[in-house]
Design an enzyme around this catalytic site. Structure first.
Site, PDB file in Angstrom:
ATOM      1  N   PHE A 224       0.831  -1.204   0.000  1.00 27.00           N
ATOM      2  CA  PHE A 224       0.000   0.000   0.000  1.00 27.00           C
ATOM      3  C   PHE A 224       0.866   1.255   0.000  1.00 27.00           C
ATOM      4  O   PHE A 224       1.833   1.358   0.751  1.00 27.00           O
ATOM      5  CB  PHE A 224      -0.924   0.012   1.213  1.00 27.00           C
ATOM      6  CG  PHE A 224      -1.924  -1.105   1.212  1.00 27.00           C
ATOM      7  CD1 PHE A 224      -2.910  -1.177   0.242  1.00 27.00           C
ATOM      8  CD2 PHE A 224      -1.884  -2.100   2.174  1.00 27.00           C
ATOM      9  CE1 PHE A 224      -3.834  -2.213   0.221  1.00 27.00           C
ATOM     10  CE2 PHE A 224      -2.797  -3.137   2.174  1.00 27.00           C
ATOM     11  CZ  PHE A 224      -3.770  -3.194   1.192  1.00 27.00           C
ATOM     12  N   ALA A 248       3.609  -4.323   9.207  1.00 24.74           N
ATOM     13  CA  ALA A 248       3.129  -4.776   7.911  1.00 24.74           C
ATOM     14  C   ALA A 248       4.174  -4.611   6.812  1.00 24.74           C
ATOM     15  O   ALA A 248       4.120  -5.308   5.790  1.00 24.74           O
ATOM     16  CB  ALA A 248       1.853  -4.024   7.531  1.00 24.74           C
ATOM     17  N   GLY A 252       5.651  -7.072   3.354  1.00 28.06           N
ATOM     18  CA  GLY A 252       5.471  -6.515   2.021  1.00 28.06           C
ATOM     19  C   GLY A 252       4.078  -5.966   1.801  1.00 28.06           C
ATOM     20  O   GLY A 252       3.689  -5.642   0.678  1.00 28.06           O
ATOM     21  N   LYS A 253       3.301  -5.843   2.873  1.00 25.62           N
ATOM     22  CA  LYS A 253       1.928  -5.355   2.758  1.00 25.62           C
ATOM     23  C   LYS A 253       1.884  -3.831   2.613  1.00 25.62           C
ATOM     24  O   LYS A 253       0.998  -3.289   1.948  1.00 25.62           O
ATOM     25  CB  LYS A 253       1.111  -5.775   3.982  1.00 25.62           C
ATOM     26  CG  LYS A 253       0.964  -7.282   4.140  1.00 25.62           C
ATOM     27  CD  LYS A 253       0.311  -7.634   5.478  1.00 25.62           C
ATOM     28  CE  LYS A 253       0.185  -9.140   5.658  1.00 25.62           C
ATOM     29  NZ  LYS A 253      -0.350  -9.494   6.995  1.00 25.62           N
ATOM     30  N   VAL A 254       2.800  -3.164   3.257  1.00 24.75           N
ATOM     31  CA  VAL A 254       2.885  -1.704   3.222  1.00 24.75           C
ATOM     32  C   VAL A 254       4.267  -1.325   2.706  1.00 24.75           C
ATOM     33  O   VAL A 254       5.273  -1.879   3.160  1.00 24.75           O
ATOM     34  CB  VAL A 254       2.644  -1.103   4.622  1.00 24.75           C
ATOM     35  CG1 VAL A 254       2.853   0.413   4.610  1.00 24.75           C
ATOM     36  CG2 VAL A 254       1.238  -1.439   5.121  1.00 24.75           C
TER      37      VAL A 254
END
Length: 306
Positions: A224, A248, A252-254
């Site tokens: 994101f 996060a 690798g989510k953010v």
């Protein structure tokens, strides 16, 4: 949030946890949808059913947690901490969902997004102005990964007992959500609370990495770019609802360089001034993404029961 909204080619996901519609927050969520501030809604079943209760003309009442709950049961009054609802009217809301399911072809296989799109059309036709009917009009897909954990589950069982069972395909549901993320140039998220909606949206980013690996592309991350979370949960208990946005990054989510902010507050306190701030400053969304491709012709027309 203003930077998120004004950044072009950016798909904004809204993760909506809890049961905030009973406190009137559904009207603010509906405004976010109708204004296309958000492009995709991922919600608990409670938020998108208990708003219908009020949209049908019934009322929630300010009560007190310091009451005799056995006495409330006697008078068929349901309590949400200090909010009261009439159980008999609540059943009318559930029966409205039953009536909708009975319009579908028995055995229909739908993702929750497809189911809620058709339900939004059904409610819109009846003049019941709720989150999903607003989403139907606005072309905003609504997903609910735990849909049956709500009045929808109650309605589905009642409908099935009457010979009108439907199948919710959760793999298809997740695949559709992931595909939205795959096609987006840039993705962002707003989390109201945590829980299942937060993780469901988070997993969009994880799947981008894993799908890239399947294609022989290594170390690909599509986290994101902008992310906001309003939560009352603290991180040290180890739960996802309180997990920091920095944590996060490790998944690798953010993105490491993401524009991110956590607000530790009751969402019913934080959300109203946030929305009013956007209205007062005249913040507008320009050219939001078009998701007409995700609503197949067969679903748009509906599988009506003859």
């Amino acid at each position: 949030m203003k930077r998120m909204i004004r950044d072009p080619n950016n798909v904004i996901f809204l993760g909506l946890a809890g049961s905030m519609s009973t406190a009137g927050m559904w009207k603010l969520v509906k405004w976010l949808v109708e204004s296309r501030i958000v492009d995709v809604v991922v919600s608990t079943g409670a938020n998108i059913s208990e708003d219908i209760y009020e949209a049908m003309g019934y009322k929630y009442y300010k009560g007190s947690p310091y009451v005799d709950d056995a006495e409330l049961l006697k008078y068929k009054i349901d309590r949400f901490y200090d909010v009261f609802a009439d159980e008999l009217n609540y059943r009318k809301m559930e029966n409205l969902i039953v009536e909708f399911i009975e319009t579908l072809k028995p055995g229909s296989q739908l993702s929750t997004m497809e189911f809620l799109y058709l339900f939004g059309r059904y409610l819109n036709g009846k003049g019941i102005d709720s989150i999903v009917s607003a989403a139907y009009r606005s072309g905003v897909p609504v997903f609910s990964p735990a849909l049956v954990d709500s009045g929808y589950g109650v309605a589905a069982i009642l409908a099935k007992r009457r010979g009108y069972g439907v199948v919710l395909d959760m793999v298809k549901d997740f695949e559709q959500l992931v595909e939205i993320g795959r096609r987006a140039e840039k993705i962002s998220a707003i989390y109201i609370g945590g829980g299942v909606p937060k993780d469901y949206v988070n997993l969009i980013t994880v799947m981008q990495t894993l799908l890239a690996e399947e294609e022989g592309i290594h170390d690909y991350y599509k986290g994101f770019s902008y992310i906001i979370q309003i939560t009352t949960d603290a991180p040290h208990w180890g739960g996802l609802s309180g997990a920091t946005l920095e944590e996060a990054v490790s998944w690798g989510k953010v993105r490491a360089d993401a524009d991110k902010k956590v607000v530790y507050a009751d969402a019913t306190i934080a959300l109203p001034p946030l929305i009013h701030g956007l209205i007062d400053e005249g913040v507008k969304r320009v050219n939001p993404p078009d998701f007409s491709w995700i609503f197949p012709k067969s679903v748009r027309e509906g599988e009506r029961n003859e």
